[in-house]
Design a protein around this motif. Structure first.
Motif, mmCIF file in Angstrom:
data_model
loop_
_atom_site.group_PDB
_atom_site.id
_atom_site.type_symbol
_atom_site.label_atom_id
_atom_site.label_comp_id
_atom_site.label_asym_id
_atom_site.label_seq_id
_atom_site.Cartn_x
_atom_site.Cartn_y
_atom_site.Cartn_z
ATOM 1 N N ILE A 185 -3.922 7.840 2.385
ATOM 2 C CA ILE A 185 -2.468 7.725 2.304
ATOM 3 C C ILE A 185 -1.695 8.798 3.087
ATOM 4 O O ILE A 185 -0.750 8.465 3.810
ATOM 5 C CB ILE A 185 -2.009 7.725 0.827
ATOM 6 C CG1 ILE A 185 -2.572 6.508 0.093
ATOM 7 C CG2 ILE A 185 -0.491 7.784 0.708
ATOM 8 C CD1 ILE A 185 -2.113 5.163 0.621
ATOM 9 N N CYS A 212 0.917 5.608 -2.002
ATOM 10 C CA CYS A 212 0.209 6.595 -2.830
ATOM 11 C C CYS A 212 -0.031 6.045 -4.231
ATOM 12 O O CYS A 212 0.837 5.416 -4.822
ATOM 13 C CB CYS A 212 1.008 7.884 -2.905
ATOM 14 S SG CYS A 212 0.260 9.111 -3.996
ATOM 15 N N ARG A 213 -1.246 6.296 -4.775
ATOM 16 C CA ARG A 213 -1.592 5.807 -6.115
ATOM 17 C C ARG A 213 -1.201 6.806 -7.197
ATOM 18 O O ARG A 213 -1.394 6.565 -8.373
ATOM 19 C CB ARG A 213 -3.097 5.544 -6.232
ATOM 20 C CG ARG A 213 -3.718 4.767 -5.089
ATOM 21 C CD ARG A 213 -3.153 3.368 -4.980
ATOM 22 N NE ARG A 213 -4.055 2.509 -4.203
ATOM 23 C CZ ARG A 213 -4.028 2.366 -2.908
ATOM 24 N NH1 ARG A 213 -3.147 3.032 -2.180
ATOM 25 N NH2 ARG A 213 -4.884 1.556 -2.297
ATOM 26 N N ASP A 248 -9.508 0.855 -9.954
ATOM 27 C CA ASP A 248 -9.588 2.247 -10.448
ATOM 28 C C ASP A 248 -8.607 2.523 -11.585
ATOM 29 O O ASP A 248 -7.898 3.539 -11.576
ATOM 30 C CB ASP A 248 -9.321 3.243 -9.300
ATOM 31 C CG ASP A 248 -10.315 3.067 -8.163
ATOM 32 O OD1 ASP A 248 -11.410 2.524 -8.422
ATOM 33 O OD2 ASP A 248 -9.999 3.462 -7.027
ATOM 34 N N CYS A 306 -2.678 9.696 -8.231
ATOM 35 C CA CYS A 306 -3.896 9.899 -9.025
ATOM 36 C C CYS A 306 -3.635 10.823 -10.209
ATOM 37 O O CYS A 306 -2.840 11.760 -10.126
ATOM 38 C CB CYS A 306 -4.976 10.543 -8.158
ATOM 39 S SG CYS A 306 -5.481 9.560 -6.754
ATOM 40 N N TYR A 346 -7.753 6.818 -0.712
ATOM 41 C CA TYR A 346 -6.988 5.638 -0.292
ATOM 42 C C TYR A 346 -6.352 5.814 1.079
ATOM 43 O O TYR A 346 -5.576 4.977 1.523
ATOM 44 C CB TYR A 346 -5.926 5.324 -1.348
ATOM 45 C CG TYR A 346 -6.517 5.278 -2.753
ATOM 46 C CD1 TYR A 346 -7.332 4.215 -3.122
ATOM 47 C CD2 TYR A 346 -6.285 6.295 -3.665
ATOM 48 C CE1 TYR A 346 -7.910 4.174 -4.385
ATOM 49 C CE2 TYR A 346 -6.854 6.257 -4.942
ATOM 50 C CZ TYR A 346 -7.664 5.193 -5.285
ATOM 51 O OH TYR A 346 -8.236 5.155 -6.530
ATOM 52 N N SER A 373 -9.044 0.810 2.606
ATOM 53 C CA SER A 373 -9.165 1.955 1.704
ATOM 54 C C SER A 373 -8.666 1.639 0.307
ATOM 55 O O SER A 373 -8.270 2.530 -0.422
ATOM 56 C CB SER A 373 -8.396 3.143 2.260
ATOM 57 O OG SER A 373 -8.703 3.339 3.599
ATOM 58 N N ALA A 374 -8.666 0.372 -0.049
ATOM 59 C CA ALA A 374 -8.207 0.030 -1.393
ATOM 60 C C ALA A 374 -9.225 0.537 -2.407
ATOM 61 O O ALA A 374 -8.955 0.674 -3.547
ATOM 62 C CB ALA A 374 -8.011 -1.463 -1.546
ATOM 63 N N ASP A 397 0.829 -1.205 0.000
ATOM 64 C CA ASP A 397 0.000 0.000 0.000
ATOM 65 C C ASP A 397 0.867 1.261 0.000
ATOM 66 O O ASP A 397 1.790 1.383 0.804
ATOM 67 C CB ASP A 397 -0.888 -0.020 1.257
ATOM 68 C CG ASP A 397 -2.077 0.912 1.125
ATOM 69 O OD1 ASP A 397 -2.308 1.444 0.028
ATOM 70 O OD2 ASP A 397 -2.787 1.088 2.139
ATOM 71 N N LYS A 415 -11.829 -5.824 -3.432
ATOM 72 C CA LYS A 415 -10.647 -5.032 -3.094
ATOM 73 C C LYS A 415 -10.593 -4.647 -1.621
ATOM 74 O O LYS A 415 -9.527 -4.466 -1.050
ATOM 75 C CB LYS A 415 -10.574 -3.783 -3.976
ATOM 76 C CG LYS A 415 -11.730 -2.823 -3.817
ATOM 77 C CD LYS A 415 -11.638 -1.675 -4.804
ATOM 78 C CE LYS A 415 -12.806 -0.718 -4.612
ATOM 79 N NZ LYS A 415 -12.794 0.370 -5.602
ATOM 80 N N LYS A 416 -11.768 -4.556 -0.995
ATOM 81 C CA LYS A 416 -11.800 -4.187 0.428
ATOM 82 C C LYS A 416 -11.176 -5.275 1.303
ATOM 83 O O LYS A 416 -10.865 -5.043 2.462
ATOM 84 C CB LYS A 416 -13.240 -3.938 0.888
ATOM 85 C CG LYS A 416 -13.904 -2.768 0.187
ATOM 86 C CD LYS A 416 -13.344 -1.438 0.680
ATOM 87 C CE LYS A 416 -13.886 -0.283 -0.143
ATOM 88 N NZ LYS A 416 -13.042 0.902 -0.094
ATOM 89 N N CYS A 473 -8.260 12.077 0.334
ATOM 90 C CA CYS A 473 -7.602 10.954 -0.339
ATOM 91 C C CYS A 473 -8.484 9.719 -0.250
ATOM 92 O O CYS A 473 -8.798 9.262 0.850
ATOM 93 C CB CYS A 473 -6.238 10.667 0.295
ATOM 94 S SG CYS A 473 -5.480 9.161 -0.367
#
Lengths: 222, 217
Positions: free
Chosen positions: B128, B75-76, B196, B78, B126, B216-217, B73, B210-211, B124
């Motif tokens: 993060i 930061c994605r 996403d 975005c 997710y 927070s996925a 896990d 995903k949960k 956020c």
């Protein structure tokens, strides 16, 4: 061996100080400054073998050219075993040398004592040498019961560190064999029995981006 | 959108945590004081000093006795970061986007959030960002922008021994994600998805809800 060890400790002590300074120098300010200072760009690269398990992954140690202090350690993409990859243990190699918790002087606990005393390396090495000489003289056997020449010492055993690299292991072997020891053991099997060469990582995917020392293994991603 | 992307193939992750430690090592982040809380997930959560964390979750399974999901896990990054929208209301350009890579970078100006940090964190999807209790500065994964700008892999992707965490340009990464998704669907069924995939630069392949991988996925 004695000198190497001493120099090594002195050198890693300095690295500890450097590590403390480095951790303060992390500046996130503008994006560009973030990207500008690649700290390993001017560093000296030295390859080594990860000391922790039997897989034997290749690593690169980055040291500051001026101070000789360790800045970074990471997997060596040119190494055939791991092609740049590392597990959690290998990825933490930096801390083996740069670590405020590291013992940097000789600590001696006398027989029956309950406390450690700080001693000098000269004192410790002399004492070890004297003890080894005494016991070896007492226990050295030219021949066994059948009269065969064996030249061995069976009243001293050696158990070595699991965190020694290839070259240190060679030195240790050379010294112990020269003394005539037969009970020579490495501590690795106690902690790393499950990590065999069969556990070595598979080839890297082909779809990794262009990088300075890109891995080149085929047909993984498909 | 061009720029850099990660592919995280959770079916290949063995939770060795090489990525987590490589991240700590490269960024010279201090260790956390932890205790045994009954899981290998350690430390328990992301923090100001932990940008990347491998989450461990166990569930009863239909076929085997249990499944164990691993989820690295961070930061994605975005494409349109809601944290930046929120943050710009308080401190302009405390959060910036790197043009070349698309990396979302938290600058030192984030310390200006003060007690508004909670709003930024809530923005956020997710969960993060994390704030330093002492200085108020906010931190998270910065895509190893210093490395990537010099053509190196991020520390995490560099260390991954199984090829679960891969980094690269948009096209090859999207291709890889699609190929792996097709494979995963064959083996694990239609629950497999890329989380996403149109919104983020970190393409997580999961084979279950995903949960189950992260709250927070």
């Amino acid at each position: 061996m004695a000198l190497t060890r001493r120099d090594f400790l002195k050198w890693s002590g300095m690295a500890t100080v450097a590590g403390a300074c480095l951790s303060l120098g992390f500046d996130l300010k503008p994006v560009r400054s973030h990207a500008a200072g690649l700290k390993i760009k001017q560093a000296k690269e030295t390859t080594t073998i990860c000391p922790y398990c039997a897989v034997g992954c290749g690593q690169i140690v980055h040291t500051d050219k001026q101070s000789g202090q360790i800045i970074n350690t990471e997997g060596d993409p040119d190494h055939p075993i791991n092609e740049g990859a590392l597990c959690a243990k290998g990825a933490s190699l930096y801390q083996l040398a740069v670590n405020p918790a590291r013992v940097t002087s000789v600590l001696y606990r006398a027989p029956l004592s309950d406390k450690w005393e700080v001693k000098s390396w000269d004192w410790a090495l002399d004492r070890i040498a004297q003890n080894v000489k005494r016991d070896r003289d007492a226990g050295f056997a030219l021949k066994n019961d059948k009269g065969q020449v064996v030249n061995r010492v069976t009243n001293i055993a050696h158990i070595g560190s699991a965190a020694m690299d290839n070259e240190e292991c060679w030195l240790m072997q050379a010294i112990m064999r020269a003394l005539g020891l037969v009970y020579i053991e490495h501590r690795g099997p106690r902690s790393s029995t499950w990590t065999r060469a069969s556990r070595a990582p598979p080839p890297r995917p082909t779809s990794t981006p262009p990088c300075a020392r890109a891995p080149t293994s085929p047909s993984w991603a498909a | 959108m061009p720029g850099k992307y990660f592919v995280v193939d959770t079916t290949k992750c063995t939770a060795c945590r090489g990525c987590q430690v490589a991240c700590k090592q490269w960024n010279k982040l201090p260790a956390e004081e932890t205790k045994n809380w009954g899981s290998h997930q350690n430390p328990q959560d992301l923090s100001y000093n932990t940008y990347r964390l491998v989450r461990f979750n166990e569930y009863p399974a239909v076929v085997n006795s249990m499944v164990w999901y691993f989820f690295t896990d961070a930061c994605r990054h975005c494409l349109y970061p809601p944290c930046k929208d929120e943050a710009d209301r308080y401190v302009k350009d405390a959060i910036v986007i790197d043009d070349a890579t698309g990396a979302i970078i938290y600058t030192d100006k984030t310390k200006g959030f003060g007690d508004k940090f909670d709003n930024v964190r809530r923005a956020c999807p997710y969960d993060i960002p994390r704030q330093d209790a002492k200085t108020g500065v906010v931190s998270k994964c910065h895509m190893c922008l210093d490395r990537v700008s010099e053509g190196l892999l991020p520390a995490c992707a560099k260390s991954c021994p199984t090829g679960a965490l891969v980094f690269g340009d948009e096209e090859p990464m999207k291709k890889l994600a699609e190929a792996r998704l097709a494979e995963a669907k064959k083996k694990f069924g239609d629950k497999a998805e890329i989380i996403d995939s149109d919104d983020v630069r970190v393409l997580y392949l999961v084979v279950d809800d995903k949960k189950k991988y992260a709250q927070s996925a």
